[in-house]
Design a protein around this motif. Structure first.
Motif, PDB file in Angstrom:
ATOM      1  N   ILE A  74       0.847  -1.193   0.000  1.00 38.51           N
ATOM      2  CA  ILE A  74       0.000   0.000   0.000  1.00 38.51           C
ATOM      3  C   ILE A  74       0.884   1.245   0.000  1.00 38.51           C
ATOM      4  O   ILE A  74       0.631   2.211  -0.717  1.00 38.51           O
ATOM      5  CB  ILE A  74      -0.950  -0.008   1.220  1.00 38.51           C
ATOM      6  N   ALA A  75       1.959   1.175   0.783  1.00 35.80           N
ATOM      7  CA  ALA A  75       2.875   2.317   0.836  1.00 35.80           C
ATOM      8  C   ALA A  75       3.504   2.569  -0.530  1.00 35.80           C
ATOM      9  O   ALA A  75       3.773   3.704  -0.917  1.00 35.80           O
ATOM     10  CB  ALA A  75       3.946   2.065   1.884  1.00 35.80           C
ATOM     11  N   ARG A  76       3.748   1.491  -1.281  1.00 40.32           N
ATOM     12  CA  ARG A  76       4.326   1.639  -2.622  1.00 40.32           C
ATOM     13  C   ARG A  76       3.307   2.182  -3.607  1.00 40.32           C
ATOM     14  O   ARG A  76       3.659   2.649  -4.668  1.00 40.32           O
ATOM     15  CB  ARG A  76       4.802   0.275  -3.124  1.00 40.32           C
ATOM     16  N   GLY A  77       2.036   2.061  -3.277  1.00 41.40           N
ATOM     17  CA  GLY A  77       1.006   2.525  -4.192  1.00 41.40           C
ATOM     18  C   GLY A  77       0.330   1.378  -4.927  1.00 41.40           C
ATOM     19  O   GLY A  77      -0.165   1.537  -6.039  1.00 41.40           O
ATOM     20  N   VAL A  78       0.318   0.211  -4.310  1.00 39.73           N
ATOM     21  CA  VAL A  78      -0.360  -0.937  -4.908  1.00 39.73           C
ATOM     22  C   VAL A  78      -1.635  -1.194  -4.109  1.00 39.73           C
ATOM     23  O   VAL A  78      -1.627  -1.090  -2.882  1.00 39.73           O
ATOM     24  CB  VAL A  78       0.537  -2.196  -4.875  1.00 39.73           C
ATOM     25  N   GLN A 108     -18.979  -3.577  -3.963  1.00 42.14           N
ATOM     26  CA  GLN A 108     -17.752  -3.652  -4.744  1.00 42.14           C
ATOM     27  C   GLN A 108     -17.229  -2.252  -5.045  1.00 42.14           C
ATOM     28  O   GLN A 108     -16.032  -1.991  -4.976  1.00 42.14           O
ATOM     29  CB  GLN A 108     -18.033  -4.406  -6.045  1.00 42.14           C
ATOM     30  N   LYS A 109     -18.146  -1.359  -5.338  1.00 44.49           N
ATOM     31  CA  LYS A 109     -17.730   0.010  -5.635  1.00 44.49           C
ATOM     32  C   LYS A 109     -17.133   0.660  -4.394  1.00 44.49           C
ATOM     33  O   LYS A 109     -16.199   1.462  -4.493  1.00 44.49           O
ATOM     34  CB  LYS A 109     -18.926   0.823  -6.124  1.00 44.49           C
ATOM     35  N   VAL A 110     -17.671   0.337  -3.228  1.00 47.20           N
ATOM     36  CA  VAL A 110     -17.124   0.895  -1.995  1.00 47.20           C
ATOM     37  C   VAL A 110     -15.671   0.448  -1.829  1.00 47.20           C
ATOM     38  O   VAL A 110     -14.793   1.241  -1.464  1.00 47.20           O
ATOM     39  CB  VAL A 110     -17.967   0.470  -0.772  1.00 47.20           C
ATOM     40  N   ILE A 111     -15.402  -0.831  -2.136  1.00 47.47           N
ATOM     41  CA  ILE A 111     -14.023  -1.312  -2.030  1.00 47.47           C
ATOM     42  C   ILE A 111     -13.130  -0.577  -3.014  1.00 47.47           C
ATOM     43  O   ILE A 111     -12.023  -0.152  -2.685  1.00 47.47           O
ATOM     44  CB  ILE A 111     -13.953  -2.831  -2.290  1.00 47.47           C
ATOM     45  N   LEU A 112     -13.643  -0.416  -4.223  1.00 46.76           N
ATOM     46  CA  LEU A 112     -12.872   0.331  -5.230  1.00 46.76           C
ATOM     47  C   LEU A 112     -12.594   1.746  -4.734  1.00 46.76           C
ATOM     48  O   LEU A 112     -11.471   2.234  -4.797  1.00 46.76           O
ATOM     49  CB  LEU A 112     -13.676   0.410  -6.530  1.00 46.76           C
ATOM     50  N   ALA A 113     -13.624   2.368  -4.176  1.00 44.20           N
ATOM     51  CA  ALA A 113     -13.479   3.734  -3.676  1.00 44.20           C
ATOM     52  C   ALA A 113     -12.422   3.786  -2.593  1.00 44.20           C
ATOM     53  O   ALA A 113     -11.615   4.706  -2.518  1.00 44.20           O
ATOM     54  CB  ALA A 113     -14.813   4.226  -3.129  1.00 44.20           C
ATOM     55  N   ARG A 114     -12.417   2.755  -1.745  1.00 44.98           N
ATOM     56  CA  ARG A 114     -11.458   2.715  -0.663  1.00 44.98           C
ATOM     57  C   ARG A 114     -10.032   2.788  -1.209  1.00 44.98           C
ATOM     58  O   ARG A 114      -9.193   3.524  -0.703  1.00 44.98           O
ATOM     59  CB  ARG A 114     -11.632   1.424   0.124  1.00 44.98           C
ATOM     60  N   TRP A 115      -9.805   2.013  -2.265  1.00 42.37           N
ATOM     61  CA  TRP A 115      -8.438   1.990  -2.800  1.00 42.37           C
ATOM     62  C   TRP A 115      -8.141   3.235  -3.621  1.00 42.37           C
ATOM     63  O   TRP A 115      -7.038   3.756  -3.577  1.00 42.37           O
ATOM     64  CB  TRP A 115      -8.209   0.727  -3.628  1.00 42.37           C
ATOM     65  N   LEU A 116      -9.146   3.720  -4.359  1.00 42.03           N
ATOM     66  CA  LEU A 116      -8.917   4.923  -5.154  1.00 42.03           C
ATOM     67  C   LEU A 116      -8.562   6.087  -4.248  1.00 42.03           C
ATOM     68  O   LEU A 116      -7.766   6.950  -4.592  1.00 42.03           O
ATOM     69  CB  LEU A 116     -10.162   5.246  -5.984  1.00 42.03           C
ATOM     70  N   ALA A 117      -9.143   6.088  -3.045  1.00 43.77           N
ATOM     71  CA  ALA A 117      -8.875   7.183  -2.109  1.00 43.77           C
ATOM     72  C   ALA A 117      -7.403   7.235  -1.718  1.00 43.77           C
ATOM     73  O   ALA A 117      -6.887   8.281  -1.341  1.00 43.77           O
ATOM     74  CB  ALA A 117      -9.749   7.030  -0.864  1.00 43.77           C
ATOM     75  N   THR A 118      -6.714   6.102  -1.805  1.00 44.62           N
ATOM     76  CA  THR A 118      -5.285   6.103  -1.463  1.00 44.62           C
ATOM     77  C   THR A 118      -4.441   6.486  -2.677  1.00 44.62           C
ATOM     78  O   THR A 118      -3.219   6.516  -2.591  1.00 44.62           O
ATOM     79  CB  THR A 118      -4.813   4.719  -0.973  1.00 44.62           C
ATOM     80  N   PRO A 140      -3.719   4.892  -5.685  1.00 42.32           N
ATOM     81  CA  PRO A 140      -2.719   3.881  -6.009  1.00 42.32           C
ATOM     82  C   PRO A 140      -2.210   4.030  -7.442  1.00 42.32           C
ATOM     83  O   PRO A 140      -2.882   4.629  -8.287  1.00 42.32           O
ATOM     84  CB  PRO A 140      -3.496   2.584  -5.867  1.00 42.32           C
ATOM     85  N   GLN A 141      -1.011   3.505  -7.680  1.00 44.47           N
ATOM     86  CA  GLN A 141      -0.472   3.488  -9.034  1.00 44.47           C
ATOM     87  C   GLN A 141      -0.817   2.187  -9.735  1.00 44.47           C
ATOM     88  O   GLN A 141      -0.920   2.120 -10.942  1.00 44.47           O
ATOM     89  CB  GLN A 141       1.053   3.677  -8.995  1.00 44.47           C
ATOM     90  N   LEU A 142      -0.941   1.145  -8.931  1.00 44.84           N
ATOM     91  CA  LEU A 142      -1.267  -0.166  -9.497  1.00 44.84           C
ATOM     92  C   LEU A 142      -2.457  -0.733  -8.744  1.00 44.84           C
ATOM     93  O   LEU A 142      -2.448  -0.829  -7.518  1.00 44.84           O
ATOM     94  CB  LEU A 142      -0.060  -1.104  -9.363  1.00 44.84           C
ATOM     95  N   LEU A 143      -3.477  -1.084  -9.488  1.00 42.78           N
ATOM     96  CA  LEU A 143      -4.711  -1.581  -8.889  1.00 42.78           C
ATOM     97  C   LEU A 143      -4.909  -3.023  -9.327  1.00 42.78           C
ATOM     98  O   LEU A 143      -4.949  -3.312 -10.520  1.00 42.78           O
ATOM     99  CB  LEU A 143      -5.859  -0.709  -9.400  1.00 42.78           C
TER     100      LEU A 143
END
Lengths: 352, 505
Positions: B337-341, B413-423, B425-428
């Motif tokens: 997560i720190a790397r942006g994954v 599922q969208k909530v999970i996506l939102a969770r990660w988009l909020a960070t 990330p460079q790689l999803l």
């Protein structure tokens, strides 16, 4: 029987405790000649008979993967109710004693039933049981009640001579009978093996067609029975009953079980080892008394450290064993938990 | 009919619904004496539910089970065992703390005068295992043996305790190596010759062809068909499982517009000979910013395993992984997560959302974690973020404070996506992001994935649905039996070729 004495890696924690006790006692006897007297050795058992009984019952509970925090409180409740029934109601101790054992067993059965049928954590249920029993003890009597029942008194004073003048109390005999019965139950009956299986993996035990529910209720029933028996021994020793007795004793019993080589997570352990857990506890007290300078609180400190060491050793031991077998951490495929197409996890067997 | 004498079990018209899903719909199944019958299908096909009905774990809503010509109602797993139906599960359901002998015989251990006769128990267990050509010390604890041996013990138990007429093997080979698998097959053939009917559930196509006599294919809770293995080609089997008609596939329009490709020249993430024994064979993989790479393959082919490696859930025991030019040394989700994954896991309920937390709390969860727990987001800020993503992803919820469990699958599922988009990330990595959600939501998520790539993020898209993988991805990595087989791009990317690759023909 010879099976349990074959040296195997799984006996390492047990042997460590036996060795610890033996070496500790021998060193103590060299330093303090008084400890070499047979009576000193027997006193270890006399003073700790009630703890041994309680810890023996608890061993089975812990092996099954559970815990019983109500041990100390049930001891106190038993002592008070027994004293009240004998002194204030006027019942004979011969009636009161079986009645108390019945009460303890029923209390345990109730807790076990709640744990099993309502899928509540044993920690929570027995914590509630602890408060309830302790509270009930004070409800019955706020003050200590002295017991004057003649049979009860003679039981308390009876001495059974073993070597020369050295003796043990009736309590020690009772404790050893309990220990023997529980060893038999644990290693030589289907009930006992089901307890181990449950502690190893309850879900598996159920799928193997073992009667997990009945066994669980039974384990807590036996635990409650042992607590009540320990309560009788305790009150017989002091010839009185009080709600303050055995405060926090469940923790000492848990420590004895762990030092005796039983895994707190369940599934692994020996009833026989618990005896040495109790003896190590007693030995430290004896050493402190013979030393004469150390505060008795050192017992708690040493027991605390020993418990910690044993838990750490066991956890490294377990992971080492796992590595030996080359078992990868189990990866649960999502369909292994029966995921339906919308990702909803189908309720398999309710897990608590 | 001679044929019907052979039949030991028939299940007719079995249906079973769970809240929100029809897990089985009017499924028929039959089993003959002395046959090895493969049960196949993708995730959610209904295999597990069918087995659960047969073994009494679930009661069917409708349908009849006939065993040995008599109608039976299987009430519990115990009852199933009494009827002679035994199951060996993938996660071995034995007790590792007990000895091998106990595991085989507990519940039916030999006793003398009421007490367990350990000597006889050990001798009996040893003899049972020897019949399966397994020669081990049965007095050692089960946990000290390899998974393969544990599996054998489980089979030994199934045979001994239930004197099983029907043996169900649920993915028995997924953690076995080639030698252990051949050992297991030896045992299965032996059982077959003794007249035991074996139901074999697996995802390994080759193994099915090696050992199974017949194949029943399920898809989306419905029966697709029952086939003789010899008469079914690999390709037909796979198209049956995936539900794509071959002719229909040929006609899939080639006019699919490819996005303009403008990838950076340096890969964002680069795997070289990366592998983990028993999970995925060493593979190479380059990921560029701005592209979507699809992973295609059957369940168990190594899709999720690759995702786990790249996200640091599992540690590789082979090869190297480079991220943004630097070699990755620390494998953990937190480091990733720190790397942006970011990883959106396959099992949404178990590993993704926190059901009882609100939409807002679920969205800010990962962001808060990456900020460190001591730099709290003010509640105004949290609401702002939540509102932004609710709008952006079109999450249908009465308010950001709604518990996530009350949302539909697609919105979860969208909530999970939102969770990660909020960070940011460079790689999803998206593992089955559209499983079990309705068509409209699927399309939205697919669109979103493409849009994210266009923004310059790299995406790994994992799905069982081939058309979806093809629609979203710029490149497709094809996996079979825990091995990367090939990488397809451009015109090669069509369902027929992918299916042929998966089938290995």
């Amino acid at each position: 029987m010879n099976r349990s004495f074959k040296i195997d890696r799984k006996f390492v924690p047990l042997l460590a405790t036996v060795g610890l006790f033996t070496i500790g006692y021998i060193l103590g006897a060299i330093k303090y000649p008084g400890m070499a007297r047979p009576q000193t050795f027997f006193n270890l058992f006399i003073d700790n008979a009630f703890l041994l009984i309680a810890a023996t019952g608890l061993t089975l509970v812990i092996i099954s993967g559970g815990i019983d925090l109500s041990v100390g409180a049930v001891i106190a409740l038993t002592s008070v109710v027994a004293a009240d029934l004998m002194e204030n109601v006027g019942l004979s101790s011969l009636v009161v004693m079986p009645l108390m054992l019945l009460m303890g067993a029923a209390f345990g059965a109730l807790m076990g039933g709640i744990i099993h049928y309502f899928k509540v954590q044993p920690f929570i249920v027995t914590l509630a049981g602890m408060f309830f029993a302790r509270g009930m003890a004070f409800f019955v009597s706020l003050d200590a009640i002295t017991i004057t029942d003649p049979i009860y008194r003679s039981l308390s004073l009876a001495r059974i001579h073993l070597i020369g003048k050295a003796f043990v109390s009736v309590h020690v005999i009772v404790a050893f009978v309990v220990l023997a019965v529980f060893m038999y139950l644990a290693h030589l009956t289907r009930f006992g093996r089901t307890v181990y299986a449950m502690g190893g993996n309850e879900q598996s035990a159920r799928l193997m067609g073992l009667n997990v529910g009945r066994t669980k209720v039974m384990v807590y029933t036996l635990g409650g029975f042992c607590s009540a028996l320990a309560g009788l021994v305790f009150s017989n020793n002091l010839l009185s009953g009080h709600g303050l007795y055995a405060n926090g004793l469940e923790m000492e019993a848990i420590a004895a079980v762990i030092i005796g080589g039983t895994l707190l997570t369940g599934g692994v352990g020996y009833v026989f080892g618990t005896m040495f857990g109790v003896l190590v506890n007693g030995l430290i007290q004896v050493l402190i008394i013979f030393n004469g300078e150390l505060s008795s609180w050192w017992t708690r400190i040493v027991i605390g450290l020993l418990t910690l060491v044993f838990i750490l050793v066991q956890s490294t031991f377990t992971s080492w064993q796992r590595r030996q077998a080359g078992i990868r951490p189990t990866r649960k495929r999502s369909d292994a938990v029966a995921t339906t197409s919308d990702g909803a996890v189908v309720p398999d067997t309710p897990t608590s | 009919m001679a044929e019907s004498d052979q039949v030991i079990l028939t299940m007719t018209g079995i249906s079973r619904a769970f809240p929100g899903v029809q897990a089985l719909q009017d499924v028929d199944f039959n089993l003959r004496r002395g046959e090895i019958h493969a049960l196949m299908g993708e995730n959610g096909a209904g295999k597990s539910t069918l087995i659960k009905v047969l073994t009494g774990v679930e009661a069917p809503d409708t349908g009849v089970i006939n065993l040995d010509g008599k109608e039976v109602q299987v009430k519990s797993p115990q009852h199933a065992q009494d009827l002679g139906i035994s199951t060996v599960y993938q996660e071995i359901n034995l007790c590792p703390n007990l000895t091998v002998a106990e595991n085989i015989l507990i519940g039916r251990e030999p006793r003398r005068a009421g007490r367990i006769d350990w000597k006889r128990m050990n001798a009996e267990a040893r003899e049972i295992l020897l019949r399966l050509d397994v020669d081990i010390d049965v007095t050692r604890t089960l946990g000290s043996y390899s998974v393969a041996i544990q599996q054998m013990a489980a089979i030994a138990r199934a045979l001994e305790i239930a004197s099983a007429k029907i043996l169900i093997l649920d993915e028995p080979t997924s953690s076995l190596d080639a030698y252990e698998t051949s050992q297991l097959f030896g045992v299965m053939r032996k059982l077959k010759s003794q007249g035991t009917a074996v139901i074999f559930i697996t995802h390994f196509i080759d193994q099915v062809y090696e050992i199974a006599d017949r194949i029943t294919v399920l898809r989306n809770g419905k029966l697709v068909g029952v086939y003789d293995t010899a008469a079914l080609t690999h390709l037909e089997l796979i198209s049956n499982m995936l539900g794509r008609n071959l002719v229909e596939l040929e006609n899939v329009s080639k006019s699919r517009t490819r996005r303009a490709q403008s990838f950076s020249s340096e890969p964002l993430m680069q795997a070289r000979e990366l592998g983990s024994t028993g999970a995925i064979e060493p593979f190479d993989l380059d990921l560029y910013a701005g592209e979507v790479v699809g992973l295609a393959g059957l369940l168990g082919s190594g899709r999720t395993e690759i995702a786990s490696l790249l996200f640091g859930i599992d540690k590789p025991d082979h090869g190297t992984l480079t991220y943004d030019g630097a070699v990755v040394r620390k494998y953990s989700p937190l480091a990733s997560i720190a790397r942006g994954v970011a990883l959106s896991p396959e099992d949404r309920k178990a590993a993704g959302i926190v059901e009882d937390l609100s939409v807002r709390e679920n969205i800010v969860l990962a962001m808060q974690a990456s900020r460190g727990w001591f730099r709290f987001l003010s509640s105004a800020k949290q609401t702002e973020i939540a509102d932004k993503y609710i709008k952006l992803l079109n999450i249908v919820t009465p308010s950001p404070e709604q518990p996530v469990k009350n949302l539909s699958g697609g919105n979860q599922q969208k909530v999970i996506l939102a969770r990660w988009l909020a960070t940011n990330p460079q790689l999803l990595i998206l593992d089955e992001p559209t499983r079990g959600i309705d068509v409209g939501a699927k399309a939205e998520i697919q669109k979103l994935v493409v849009a994210l790539a266009e923004e310059g993020k790299a995406c790994i898209f994992i799905s069982s649905e081939l058309d979806e993988v093809l629609r979203c991805s710029d490149r497709v990595v094809v996996l079979r039996d825990q091995e990367k087989i090939t990488e397809l791009a451009g015109d090669e990317m069509n369902e027929t070729l992918i299916m042929q690759t998966i089938a290995g023909s």
